[in-house]
Design an enzyme around this catalytic site. Structure first.
Site, PDB file in Angstrom:
ATOM      1  N   LYS A 101      49.440 -22.972   0.235  1.00 15.07           N
ATOM      2  CA  LYS A 101      49.127 -22.126   1.391  1.00 15.07           C
ATOM      3  C   LYS A 101      49.971 -20.852   1.457  1.00 15.07           C
ATOM      4  O   LYS A 101      49.601 -19.888   2.138  1.00 15.07           O
ATOM      5  CB  LYS A 101      49.319 -22.919   2.680  1.00 15.07           C
ATOM      6  CG  LYS A 101      48.346 -24.071   2.869  1.00 15.07           C
ATOM      7  CD  LYS A 101      46.975 -23.576   3.273  1.00 15.07           C
ATOM      8  CE  LYS A 101      46.089 -24.732   3.724  1.00 15.07           C
ATOM      9  NZ  LYS A 101      44.793 -24.251   4.246  1.00 15.07           N
TER      10      LYS A 101
ATOM     11  N   SER B 293      47.755 -30.023  -4.456  1.00 13.61           N
ATOM     12  CA  SER B 293      47.868 -28.878  -3.553  1.00 13.61           C
ATOM     13  C   SER B 293      49.081 -28.881  -2.629  1.00 13.61           C
ATOM     14  O   SER B 293      49.434 -27.840  -2.073  1.00 13.61           O
ATOM     15  CB  SER B 293      46.589 -28.742  -2.712  1.00 13.61           C
ATOM     16  OG  SER B 293      46.384 -29.905  -1.927  1.00 13.61           O
TER      17      SER B 293
END
Length: 329
Positions: free
Chosen positions: A59, A313
């Site tokens: 992110k 992720s």
């Protein structure tokens, strides 16, 4: 090749934007490693370890691209974001580095490690009652109306999509060096579709498969229906807090449908098995949501070949919860 994207309200993200984001990110962050992993069936896949980013998740990419494109007037008014933790940390990290005030709307049941890290990066945290059904978007809208801050959406924002897509630019270059080939398939965790959308723009020749937790499969159902479909009422509890999105946004849906993205879901048990495998074989701490793509490959739901890349992720997990998972037989 990438197909034309249907018109929506915001400007659409582009591959050129992804390339620009990748250039910006390369100036401040080292590349995360692309690691080979031999599966129990003998097949080798490649794992992009985004769990090793400074904020523990990919992110940071979208947040940096978005905030660095704000003009001086926007920077002076600050930013507001909504997140269960990983986007929160990416925005907070970027805002601190750029001297921008950041307020993050987070659920009161977010993992303690994510709440603590977001505050440590200097952001103001405003909690909302997710179990009680309070609207996080309404809380954010009120904050924005009060001070004129810019919303940095976790997935439904063209800059954020382009920033996340820089992951694909990196992994494609790394795989070319390591194997002499481009990625044929990218298997990625999916919440609202920001990362999946960015990867499709970055690697238009690769098949992108988005993986969601069972019961939170709005993207899977939306792509099958040909229109945006929300999760069913009273969705099940999931350890994949980073993937608890009620519905994707039109901008993401447009990119995903235009690029032929596929999607499927995995069980909580399959996610835990993937976390254990990543820890045992790669020595990586991967959070439940971050292991969803690996879970799909390990369970046999997503196909593999020698040029399949799996995105790990995120790695922001409470130590006690992770210890319980890896101690399972």
């Amino acid at each position: 090749m990438t197909k034309p994207i249907p018109s929506v309200d915001l400007r659409m993200p582009t591959r050129e934007g992804v390339m620009r984001a990748a250039d910006k990110i390369a100036q401040i962050l080292p590349q995360t490693p692309l690691l080979p992993l031999e599966m129990p069936n003998g097949a080798t896949i490649w794992c992009k370890a985004e769990s090793l980013q400074p904020v523990g998740a990919f992110k940071i990419r979208g947040a940096w691209h978005r905030l660095t494109d704000l003009d001086e007037a926007q920077r002076a008014k600050g930013v507001v974001a909504v997140s269960s933790g990983n986007h929160a940390q990416g925005v907070a990290w970027s805002a601190r580095r750029l001297g921008i005030a950041a307020t993050i709307v987070m659920p009161n049941d977010a993992p303690a490690v994510k709440l603590a890290a977001t505050r440590e990066f200097g952001a103001e945290v405003v909690l909302y009652d997710r179990p009680g059904g309070e609207s996080r978007d309404a809380v954010a809208a009120e904050l924005i109306a009060r001070n004129g801050a810019t919303l940095v959406h976790a997935f439904g924002d063209p800059w954020v999509i382009e920033g996340q897509g820089s992951t694909g630019i990196e992994l494609a270059a790394q795989l070319q060096v390591l194997t002499g080939s481009a990625p044929s398939r990218i298997v990625t965790p999916c919440g609202g579709g920001g990362l999946a959308s960015g990867l499709a723009l970055a690697c238009p020749e690769a098949e992108v498969i988005a993986i969601e937790p069972d019961g939170w499969d709005d993207v899977t159902r939306s792509l099958a229906a040909g229109q945006i479909v929300a999760v069913e009422p009273n969705p099940p509890t999931t350890a994949c807090d980073a993937l608890q999105t009620l519905a994707t946004y039109p901008i993401n849906f447009a990119v995903m449908t235009a690029n032929g993205i596929k999607a499927l879901s995995v069980s909580e048990e399959e996610v835990r098995a993937a976390q254990r495998l990543a820890f045992a074989r790669l020595r990586l701490v991967v959070e439940p949501g971050g292991a969803a793509g690996l879970a799909a490959v390990l369970s046999g739901k997503a196909p593999t070949d020698g040029a399949t890349v799996v995105i790990l992720s995120g790695g922001n997990v409470d130590p006690e919860a992770f210890a319980a998972v890896i101690s399972e037989a």
